[in-house]
Design a protein around this motif. Structure first.
Motif, PDB file in Angstrom:
ATOM      1  N   GLY A 144       0.836  -1.192   0.000  1.00 38.29           N
ATOM      2  CA  GLY A 144       0.000   0.000   0.000  1.00 38.29           C
ATOM      3  C   GLY A 144       0.869   1.239   0.000  1.00 38.29           C
ATOM      4  N   LEU A 145       0.234   2.376   0.245  1.00 36.14           N
ATOM      5  CA  LEU A 145       0.937   3.650   0.217  1.00 36.14           C
ATOM      6  C   LEU A 145       0.383   4.538   1.326  1.00 36.14           C
ATOM      7  N   THR A 146       1.071   5.633   1.586  1.00 33.01           N
ATOM      8  CA  THR A 146       0.534   6.612   2.524  1.00 33.01           C
ATOM      9  C   THR A 146      -0.859   7.043   2.084  1.00 33.01           C
ATOM     10  N   GLU A 147      -1.048   7.179   0.781  1.00 31.79           N
ATOM     11  CA  GLU A 147      -2.331   7.637   0.238  1.00 31.79           C
ATOM     12  C   GLU A 147      -3.457   6.624   0.433  1.00 31.79           C
ATOM     13  N   THR A 148      -3.115   5.391   0.846  1.00 26.84           N
ATOM     14  CA  THR A 148      -4.138   4.361   1.055  1.00 26.84           C
ATOM     15  C   THR A 148      -4.145   3.853   2.496  1.00 26.84           C
ATOM     16  N   TYR A 149      -3.702   4.698   3.438  1.00 31.93           N
ATOM     17  CA  TYR A 149      -3.764   4.358   4.862  1.00 31.93           C
ATOM     18  C   TYR A 149      -2.876   3.166   5.217  1.00 31.93           C
ATOM     19  N   GLY A 150      -1.967   2.798   4.344  1.00 25.64           N
ATOM     20  CA  GLY A 150      -1.163   1.608   4.575  1.00 25.64           C
ATOM     21  C   GLY A 150      -1.546   0.511   3.600  1.00 25.64           C
ATOM     22  N   HIS A 151      -1.485  -0.721   4.061  1.00 26.16           N
ATOM     23  CA  HIS A 151      -1.610  -1.895   3.187  1.00 26.16           C
ATOM     24  C   HIS A 151      -3.040  -2.102   2.680  1.00 26.16           C
ATOM     25  N   VAL A 152      -3.176  -2.250   1.355  1.00 27.38           N
ATOM     26  CA  VAL A 152      -4.496  -2.509   0.767  1.00 27.38           C
ATOM     27  C   VAL A 152      -4.493  -3.736  -0.138  1.00 27.38           C
ATOM     28  N   THR A 153      -3.357  -4.450  -0.224  1.00 28.61           N
ATOM     29  CA  THR A 153      -3.350  -5.768  -0.850  1.00 28.61           C
ATOM     30  C   THR A 153      -2.755  -6.772   0.129  1.00 28.61           C
ATOM     31  N   GLU A 154      -3.053  -8.029  -0.094  1.00 26.13           N
ATOM     32  CA  GLU A 154      -2.532  -9.121   0.724  1.00 26.13           C
ATOM     33  C   GLU A 154      -2.110 -10.259  -0.180  1.00 26.13           C
ATOM     34  N   CYS A 155      -1.006 -10.890   0.137  1.00 24.78           N
ATOM     35  CA  CYS A 155      -0.603 -12.076  -0.607  1.00 24.78           C
ATOM     36  C   CYS A 155      -1.203 -13.291   0.099  1.00 24.78           C
ATOM     37  N   GLU A 209       9.269 -22.239  -5.630  1.00 24.20           N
ATOM     38  CA  GLU A 209       8.083 -21.655  -6.252  1.00 24.20           C
ATOM     39  C   GLU A 209       7.148 -21.065  -5.216  1.00 24.20           C
ATOM     40  N   ARG A 210       6.996 -21.726  -4.071  1.00 21.33           N
ATOM     41  CA  ARG A 210       6.109 -21.201  -3.024  1.00 21.33           C
ATOM     42  C   ARG A 210       6.620 -19.855  -2.519  1.00 21.33           C
ATOM     43  N   TYR A 211       7.919 -19.756  -2.253  1.00 16.14           N
ATOM     44  CA  TYR A 211       8.452 -18.489  -1.757  1.00 16.14           C
ATOM     45  C   TYR A 211       8.420 -17.413  -2.847  1.00 16.14           C
ATOM     46  N   ARG A 212       8.561 -17.809  -4.087  1.00 16.72           N
ATOM     47  CA  ARG A 212       8.463 -16.836  -5.181  1.00 16.72           C
ATOM     48  C   ARG A 212       7.068 -16.228  -5.219  1.00 16.72           C
ATOM     49  N   ARG A 213       6.057 -17.057  -5.049  1.00 12.45           N
ATOM     50  CA  ARG A 213       4.682 -16.543  -5.044  1.00 12.45           C
ATOM     51  C   ARG A 213       4.402 -15.708  -3.793  1.00 12.45           C
ATOM     52  N   MET A 214       4.976 -16.107  -2.672  1.00 15.58           N
ATOM     53  CA  MET A 214       4.750 -15.365  -1.433  1.00 15.58           C
ATOM     54  C   MET A 214       5.362 -13.976  -1.466  1.00 15.58           C
ATOM     55  N   ALA A 215       6.290 -13.736  -2.401  1.00 17.73           N
ATOM     56  CA  ALA A 215       6.913 -12.424  -2.512  1.00 17.73           C
ATOM     57  C   ALA A 215       6.075 -11.460  -3.333  1.00 17.73           C
ATOM     58  N   ARG A 216       4.920 -11.921  -3.843  1.00 12.92           N
ATOM     59  CA  ARG A 216       4.050 -11.035  -4.609  1.00 12.92           C
ATOM     60  C   ARG A 216       3.163 -10.212  -3.677  1.00 12.92           C
ATOM     61  N   GLN A 217       2.698  -9.092  -4.207  1.00 14.24           N
ATOM     62  CA  GLN A 217       1.904  -8.187  -3.384  1.00 14.24           C
ATOM     63  C   GLN A 217       0.451  -8.640  -3.282  1.00 14.24           C
ATOM     64  N   GLY A 218      -0.006  -9.449  -4.233  1.00 11.79           N
ATOM     65  CA  GLY A 218      -1.247 -10.184  -4.047  1.00 11.79           C
ATOM     66  C   GLY A 218      -2.500  -9.521  -4.571  1.00 11.79           C
ATOM     67  N   ILE A 219      -3.566  -9.647  -3.786  1.00 10.68           N
ATOM     68  CA  ILE A 219      -4.914  -9.252  -4.183  1.00 10.68           C
ATOM     69  C   ILE A 219      -5.426  -8.190  -3.221  1.00 10.68           C
ATOM     70  N   ARG A 220      -6.514  -7.528  -3.595  1.00 15.23           N
ATOM     71  CA  ARG A 220      -7.042  -6.454  -2.749  1.00 15.23           C
ATOM     72  C   ARG A 220      -7.622  -7.014  -1.457  1.00 15.23           C
ATOM     73  N   ILE A 221      -7.491  -6.237  -0.386  1.00 15.27           N
ATOM     74  CA  ILE A 221      -8.081  -6.631   0.891  1.00 15.27           C
ATOM     75  C   ILE A 221      -9.591  -6.417   0.819  1.00 15.27           C
ATOM     76  N   PRO A 222     -10.356  -7.001   1.749  1.00 17.75           N
ATOM     77  CA  PRO A 222     -11.817  -6.977   1.623  1.00 17.75           C
ATOM     78  C   PRO A 222     -12.451  -5.592   1.498  1.00 17.75           C
ATOM     79  N   VAL A 223     -11.883  -4.550   2.125  1.00 13.72           N
ATOM     80  CA  VAL A 223     -12.554  -3.251   2.117  1.00 13.72           C
ATOM     81  C   VAL A 223     -12.176  -2.379   0.927  1.00 13.72           C
ATOM     82  N   MET A 224     -11.325  -2.867   0.046  1.00 11.26           N
ATOM     83  CA  MET A 224     -11.002  -2.113  -1.171  1.00 11.26           C
ATOM     84  C   MET A 224     -11.938  -2.542  -2.290  1.00 11.26           C
TER      85      MET A 224
END
Length: 542
Positions: free
Chosen positions: A330-341, A354-369
């Motif tokens: 996320g960013l300061t403009e989004t109150y912090g984290h707005v995606t989750e892996c 491969e598992r750790y490679r995928r875990m290093a991604r920023q992922g998908i939007r959190i429920p309130v986005m």
């Protein structure tokens, strides 16, 4: 047949509509969790009832000092009780909290105090010289200083200003809070890093902060009574809104004034910490800590990491130390984290790399986005989910800032096209997961090919001797730009430039391989971000 065409009498009422605000979490905590431990700092302990009273006294004392709704109250403090209390007490007075980065220079702090028209500033005794130096640059009426002493940690009061505890003592513990009439009202003002030009003031509202607390509970799979270590500075996106969240779940906030491996491991053992957040540099501190009994623990500790994309090797190493880590973004403009892996169960069947490679991604939007996408910067069309096509991350949802304070031009530019444009370059994999490739300004263009500094850094971090690294563009007469790596080595280990270049060449295309390697300490912000703008300037002279 009756329809809903006639909705007369169905308007908002006091009984069925309340503006959303995280302040309501603390009011509930006083009633439900009143005698549970709320805050720990060294030998200090406060229950939620006591914490509520202290926040009420703060709100009352600020009002008595002349602070009115909409006024700005600033804080220059590390993670100590006063800044946690300010997150509730300042908005409870109807004011707006501006938590200032303690690592800024006096000139920038002076600019922030002036630009925000700060009325009162809470200052930790350690940082009084910094604020006094800033006030020498300050034009117009200076804000009132309230000194926050921390004698247990070596910072007794100087006696030159009213001290925070005396200030609270003058407040009314029964004072009525000024809750927002409109959930769109401002709750905080956070200034961006300002690596180029003046920092911009990000304005956050009560509604977004409230919803972020709910989304984080879901994302972190958090149950009641967590014990949370405040590692993320509360001046950084309001500590990712975690302090506002803790009364919601009856948890305990454990302050972490000194961010180092010894302090963190000690708190984990002594206070039975269950959750904390931190930048990848914090993870590196923990990974490189001594592998001794004093740095071990026997319970689950869940960690959010954000601020810069961590390498797969860092995630693997931190799990080996016993932590359960999730990458968020996320960013300061989004109150912090707005995606989750989010880690689907089927990832357990993947091979380790491969598992750790995928875990290093920023992922998908959190429920309130509402929506987060990666789009072509020219057309605005979503990029294909092919794991290679780059575009800009854009988003919309309630946890997005109101805009930049007193900067309508920058606000309009950030919201062009109906989304918040982040300036981060990423791709999406076939599952829709986002992976940041770079900041727009950090992409290296070598011989017409785009090189992701993040990809090169991940390759370098896989070398056992590399503790931390940053890759930037170095001007080149033939190729335009080539990757230049700045590297910190693990204590006691050695490697030379040729070895690291050869190591990367076995893992990357030739044009992505660093052509230059420099060994030095990396310049960092207080939130753990590497200041690449300094390294880019240095690379020009190499």
């Amino acid at each position: 047949m009756a329809s809903m065409a006639d909705e007369s009498g169905l308007g908002k009422r006091r009984a069925n509509y309340v503006p959303l605000t995280p302040l309501s979490h603390l009011q509930r905590a006083r009633e439900i969790f009143g005698e549970r431990e709320a805050l720990v700092h060294g030998r200090r302990r406060h229950t939620w009832r006591e914490f509520h009273e202290r926040c009420t006294r703060l709100a009352s004392a600020l009002s008595a000092l002349g602070v009115r709704p909409g006024d700005v109250v600033s804080a220059v403090c590390p993670n100590i009780p006063a800044i946690a209390e300010a997150h509730f007490g300042v908005p409870a007075a109807g004011a707006v909290l501006n938590a200032i980065n303690i690592r800024l220079d006096p000139g920038t702090i002076a600019y922030i105090l002036e630009h925000s028209s700060t009325r009162v500033v809470l200052v930790d005794s350690q940082f009084l010289p910094l604020v006094n130096a800033a006030l020498e640059f300050h034009e117009g009426p200076s804000p009132t200083i309230v000194e926050v002493a921390d004698p247990e940690f070596g910072f007794p009061p100087t006696g030159r200003h009213i001290e925070y505890e005396d200030f609270l003592a003058g407040g009314d513990p029964q004072a009525q809070w000024r809750l927002p009439d409109d959930e769109w009202d401002s709750i905080s003002l956070n200034y961006t890093s300002g690596t180029t030009g003046r920092p911009k003031g990000v304005v956050c509202h009560h509604r977004g902060a409230y919803l972020m607390t709910l989304g984080t509970v879901i994302t972190w799979e958090m149950t009641l009574y967590p014990r949370f270590l405040a590692v993320v500075p509360l001046f950084h996106c309001n500590g990712w809104c975690h302090t506002w969240m803790m009364p919601l779940v009856g948890g305990t906030i454990v302050c972490c004034r000194n961010i180092n491996a010894e302090s963190i491991f000690d708190a984990i053992r002594r206070e039975r910490i269950t959750h904390f957040g931190g930048a990848p540099i914090v993870l590196t501190l923990l990974v490189n800590a001594p592998n001794e009994p004093g740095y071990a623990f026997d319970h689950e500790v869940r960690v959010f990491t954000a601020g810069a994309p961590p390498s797969p090797s860092t995630i693997a190493a931190i799990e080996d130390r016993g932590f359960t880590v999730m990458q968020v973004y996320g960013l300061t403009e989004t109150y912090g984290h707005v995606t989750e892996c989010l880690h689907p169960p089927e990832w357990r069947d993947l091979d380790t790399d491969e598992r750790y490679r995928r875990m290093a991604r920023q992922g998908i939007r959190i429920p309130v986005m509402e929506e987060i996408d990666v789009v072509d910067r020219e057309t605005g069309d979503p990029v294909p989910h092919d794991g290679t096509t780059l575009g800009e991350v854009v988003m919309r949802g309630n946890p997005v800032m109101r805009g930049y304070y007193r900067n309508p031009e920058a606000t309009e530019d950030a919201f062009a096209g109906g989304y918040f444009r982040t300036g981060d370059i990423a791709f999406r994999d076939p599952a829709g997961y986002i992976q940041i490739a770079d900041r727009l300004k950090d992409i290296i263009i070598s011989g017409g090919e785009n090189v992701s500094s993040v990809e090169v850094e991940a390759a370098l971090m896989a070398h056992s001797a590399v503790s931390l690294c940053a890759v930037v563009a170095k001007p080149d007469e033939t190729w335009g730009e080539t990757p230049c790596a700045f590297v910190e080595l693990v204590d006691g280990q050695t490697a030379d430039a040729e070895e690291l270049i050869a190591f990367c060449r076995r893992r990357l295309a030739g044009f992505k391989t660093p052509k230059t390697v420099v060994f030095q300490d990396l310049p960092k912000t207080s939130t753990g971000k590497i200041q690449k703008f300094e390294l880019r300037e240095l690379a020009k002279s190499l």
